[in-house]
Scaffold this active site. Structure first.
Site, PDB file in Angstrom:
ATOM      1  N   CYS A  68      -0.604  -6.033   0.626  1.00  0.00           N
ATOM      2  CA  CYS A  68      -1.137  -5.475  -0.607  1.00  0.00           C
ATOM      3  C   CYS A  68      -0.489  -4.133  -0.937  1.00  0.00           C
ATOM      4  CB  CYS A  68      -2.649  -5.365  -0.558  1.00  0.00           C
ATOM      5  SG  CYS A  68      -3.245  -4.549   0.902  1.00  0.00           S
ATOM      6  N   ARG A  91       2.893  -3.395   0.000  1.00  0.00           N
ATOM      7  CA  ARG A  91       4.353  -3.452  -0.130  1.00  0.00           C
ATOM      8  C   ARG A  91       4.846  -4.888  -0.209  1.00  0.00           C
ATOM      9  NH1 ARG A  91       6.763  -0.096   3.023  1.00  0.00           N
ATOM     10  NH2 ARG A  91       4.858   0.942   3.635  1.00  0.00           N
ATOM     11  N   HIS A 131      14.438   2.282   7.831  1.00  0.00           N
ATOM     12  CA  HIS A 131      13.292   1.968   6.981  1.00  0.00           C
ATOM     13  C   HIS A 131      12.371   0.939   7.658  1.00  0.00           C
ATOM     14  CE1 HIS A 131      10.929   1.312   3.374  1.00  0.00           C
ATOM     15  NE2 HIS A 131      11.079   0.018   3.571  1.00  0.00           N
ATOM     16  N   GLU A 190      -1.942   3.404  10.683  1.00  0.00           N
ATOM     17  CA  GLU A 190      -2.874   2.263  10.628  1.00  0.00           C
ATOM     18  C   GLU A 190      -2.196   1.052  11.267  1.00  0.00           C
ATOM     19  OE1 GLU A 190      -2.598  -0.566   8.666  1.00  0.00           O
ATOM     20  OE2 GLU A 190      -0.807  -0.062   7.522  1.00  0.00           O
ATOM     21  N   GLN A 244      -2.520  -2.336  10.947  1.00  0.00           N
ATOM     22  CA  GLN A 244      -2.360  -3.676  10.358  1.00  0.00           C
ATOM     23  C   GLN A 244      -0.913  -4.037  10.058  1.00  0.00           C
ATOM     24  OE1 GLN A 244      -4.816  -1.659   9.489  1.00  0.00           O
ATOM     25  NE2 GLN A 244      -6.552  -2.726   8.581  1.00  0.00           N
ATOM     26  N   GLN A 297       1.213  -7.639  10.031  1.00  0.00           N
ATOM     27  CA  GLN A 297       1.671  -8.279   8.794  1.00  0.00           C
ATOM     28  C   GLN A 297       3.162  -8.598   8.866  1.00  0.00           C
ATOM     29  OE1 GLN A 297       0.157  -5.101   6.434  1.00  0.00           O
ATOM     30  NE2 GLN A 297      -1.652  -6.242   5.752  1.00  0.00           N
ATOM     31  N   GLY A 320     -32.885   4.539   5.746  1.00  0.00           N
ATOM     32  CA  GLY A 320     -32.318   4.214   4.441  1.00  0.00           C
ATOM     33  C   GLY A 320     -31.180   3.230   4.614  1.00  0.00           C
ATOM     34  N   ALA A 321     -30.643   2.806   3.484  1.00  0.00           N
ATOM     35  CA  ALA A 321     -29.636   1.756   3.598  1.00  0.00           C
ATOM     36  C   ALA A 321     -28.510   1.963   2.607  1.00  0.00           C
ATOM     37  CB  ALA A 321     -30.289   0.389   3.396  1.00  0.00           C
ATOM     38  N   GLU A 330     -24.348   1.985   1.826  1.00  0.00           N
ATOM     39  CA  GLU A 330     -23.271   1.116   2.293  1.00  0.00           C
ATOM     40  C   GLU A 330     -22.530   1.759   3.469  1.00  0.00           C
ATOM     41  OE1 GLU A 330     -19.313  -0.736   0.360  1.00  0.00           O
ATOM     42  OE2 GLU A 330     -20.939  -0.303  -1.031  1.00  0.00           O
TER      43      GLU A 330
END
Lengths: 278, 433
Positions: free
Chosen positions: B50, B52, B99, B114, B116, B120, B189-190, B192
């Protein structure tokens, strides 16, 4: 130069190498250096053990009577106790705090080298090495307690103020530090107690009296009460964390004064000849 | 042989463009085959995430291939190339290697470090090997990129500190409690973010979860979701002493937890530490709670401060990672040029040998009365001339694979002696992959 002094110097150098490696680990974040430091320290400790044995053979008594011997034995106990805790906790950060202390003690020990002399006949007793060994092991454990307490206070300060330095990422959790502190206390206190009792028994044999209110004895008692209060607080009132850490540090300051300060400021049975020049 | 990268990323293209040229993971065969069927392209891989879309390819004619790759991207997605072109970047040779190593090591990611992206790229490589569009060079190249990424991950702390608010909360809790295994979390409480944080805590070992809410049904539902217990909102202060970690995000206009109550609770807990995370705005917990011994209170701003500090730390580590990549580029580039040098040397020798044989034949047919000995001597002499004459250029060529001038030498040699374009030797000259 006698063999024991040569060995002593080699151990000192090995401790120096271990200190450098541990510091490289936490300052430059090289974990491998810390791991290497551990093995170098173990090597240094083995050499140091040999130093003590050779010294014993050379002199014929447990090497804890002169200032040099006492410092050397203190450093040996500190490293030994640290390695013992390291088996369980594997924290090279603590090593980076402990090894410089041991090194400095060794350097002072190296500066006060005296030739082994005839032992003061008063010290020729089976109780003498027992008393000193127990006391020194207790000191070493309490030193470790003070070190983890300082680490605790640094870490707690950062968590409270929410400003983190690089050290934050490397320090162990508060709970681990507190746990080690508690463990030190529960090992150190019995050692210290037995050290004092064995001293009293020996004093009775040597001078015919258990307790003479010699300055060292007085300060040892004050320190003992401090640690007793801390142990009581921990077990009964749930003292922990910051308060326990501060208490440990104060206790250690008293201990240091008992060990060194008293010799510098007061005269008494416990003084070393080389400091007093009598 | 040259490695080429053409593509775009979050740094050069807005999401409106990125989403239009993304490749669907379920249909990679057609684009991959189209890619390697481009006349100037020999091997190809398509990386599409998402953030590159990038094409990795090998070619003898990098300039031509680059143009073809640009066209391919536009044509395949039926886009106007002129519009797309402004967002595309391209890299050749060493820059292309750098690169890809940087991308795989997550130095080019939106959130540096990160994890991921490496997965990928591995998936993208998986498609390429499944449809056989990657060959000797890209196979080796990608494996090298994976090992570089691994080295970066283990030798730097680029990914070691939390860069999201909820992870930062977990990390702080670890700094206080050590293990989270026997700890209890209370959700008040709730929101997100609150739920997300709770989930992170559970994933990191927290054993029991309590939930309370002004609307009790909501608490019951959430408790079920977390395999926990619901507590009546009116009662929650009564059970606080059993709780190690408090997460609040109610819509209450005032503090729902004051310093006095927390002080009592800490005493009740025999001064065991408590970690309170207040994600609500306006805040739920009196900030004075942080002054209580063994209570640690963090609000949203505090956590964001931690995240910012961690990000700064990652950027510092990224510099170390660039150093690692520099070393690895040299190693790989050397291998890549050696692929071209060896066949070129072979072709050069072959060329001279052909000339020699032709000339020998001519000479021998003119001088028919030469004895066997003389013939041998002439043959040996001609071979020696060639060897001596070629010795210096060949050693210079071998030497040149260690520096960027290597390509120029090869080009010059091929042009001067009119050598045929070589196909890469399928055997890898070096053993390690």
């Amino acid at each position: 130069m006698s063999v024991s002094i040569l060995l002593f110097k080699i151990s000192l150098l090995t401790y120096f190498a271990a200190t450098v490696l541990y510091l490289v680990d936490i300052i430059a974040k090289r974990e491998k250096a810390g791991r290497a430091g551990r093995w170098v320290l173990v090597g240094g400790f083995v050499l140091h053990c040999a130093t003590l044995v050779v010294r014993y053979i050379e002199t014929g008594y447990t090497p804890v009577s002169s200032l040099h011997e006492s410092l050397s034995f203190s450093a040996w106990s500190l490293v030994g106790i640290y390695l013992l805790f390291d088996l369980r906790y594997r924290l090279s950060v603590i090593g980076a705090f402990i090894t410089p202390l041991a090194l400095v003690t060794m350097i002072f020990g190296g500066a006060t080298v005296t030739r082994a002399t005839q032992l003061n006949p008063m010290l020729k007793s089976w109780w003498f090495p027992v008393h000193v060994t127990l006391a020194f092991l207790g000191n070493a454990v309490f030193t470790l307690a003070a070190v983890v307490s300082v680490m605790y206070l640094i870490q707690e300060r950062m968590l409270k103020s929410k400003k983190f330095s690089r050290l934050f990422y490397q320090l162990p959790s508060l709970s681990t530090l507190d746990q080690i502190n508690y463990k030190c206390l529960s090992f150190g206190f019995p050692l210290m107690t037995m050290g004092i009792i064995s001293g009293a028994v020996w004093a009775n044999a040597a001078w015919g009296g258990y307790w003479r209110w010699d300055p060292k004895e007085t300060w040892a008692l004050i320190t003992w009460f401090l640690y007793a209060a801390l142990l009581h607080g921990r077990m009964m009132a749930g003292w922990r964390g910051r308060r326990a850490a501060i208490f440990s540090i104060v206790g250690f300051a008293c201990l240091l004064f008992t060990f060194l300060g008293v010799n510098l400021f007061f005269a008494g049975e416990h003084s070393f000849d080389s400091l007093q020049g009598r | 042989m040259n490695i080429i990268v053409v593509g775009l990323s979050h740094k050069t293209a807005p999401v409106e463009i990125r989403e239009r040229i993304a490749f669907a993971p379920t249909a990679m065969e057609r684009p991959l085959h189209t890619l390697v069927n481009l006349p100037a392209v020999t091997e190809g891989i398509i990386v599409s995430t998402c953030n590159r879309v990038e094409l990795y390819a090998t070619s003898r004619e990098p300039e031509v291939a680059t143009a073809q790759l640009r066209h391919f991207l536009a044509d395949f997605h039926q886009l106007d190339l002129a519009e797309l072109d402004t967002h595309l970047y391209e890299y050749h040779g060493r820059d292309a290697i750098r690169h890809v190593f940087r991308v795989a090591s997550s130095l080019d990611s939106m959130v540096i470090g990160e994890p991921q992206i490496l997965g990928q790229i591995k998936t993208a490589y998986g498609y390429a090997s499944e449809f056989k569009t990657s060959g000797v060079i890209l196979n080796r190249f990608l494996h090298k990129a994976f090992s570089v990424a691994k080295r970066v991950r283990t030798e730097t702390e680029i990914a070691s500190n939390a860069v999201s608010v909820s992870f930062a909360a977990v990390e702080l809790a670890r700094k206080i409690f050590g293990t989270l295994e026997d700890k209890t979390v209370l959700l008040i409480g709730a929101g997100e973010m609150c739920e997300l944080a709770a989930r992170h805590f559970i994933n990191n070992g927290v054993s029991s979860v309590l939930v309370t809410n002004r609307t009790h049904e909501r608490a019951v539902k959430l408790a079920e979701e977390f395999n926990g217990k619901s507590i009546l909102f009116e009662n929650f202060t009564e059970i606080l002493h059993r709780v190690d970690i408090v997460l609040t995000s109610t819509g209450a206009p005032n503090y729902i937890l004051g310093a006095k109550r927390v002080e009592e609770v800490i005493k009740q807990r025999k001064r065991k530490p408590m970690f309170l995370i207040d994600i609500a705005v306006p805040r739920d917990i009196d900030p004075k709670v942080n002054d209580i011994d063994n209570a640690y209170l963090y609000d949203v701003d505090d956590l964001q401060g931690v995240v910012a500090a961690n990000l700064k730390e990652r950027h510092k580590e990224a510099k170390k990672a660039e150093g690692i990549i520099d070393q690895e580029i040299d190693q790989f580039y050397q291998w890549l040029t050696s692929l071209d040098i060896v066949p070129t040397i072979v072709a050069l020798r072959k060329k001279f040998e052909t000339i020699r044989q032709a000339e020998l034949e001519k000479t021998f047919s003119n001088l028919k009365d030469l004895g066997k000995k003389e013939r041998k001597a002439i043959e040996a002499m001609s071979a020696a001339i060639i060897n001596k004459a070629l010795h210096q250029p060949i050693s210079a060529l071998k030497e040149s694979q260690n520096n960027p001038a290597g390509d120029t030498y090869l080009e010059a040699l091929r042009t001067l002696f009119d050598l045929p374009a070589v196909s890469s030797d399928p055997e890898e000259p070096e053993g390690r992959s």
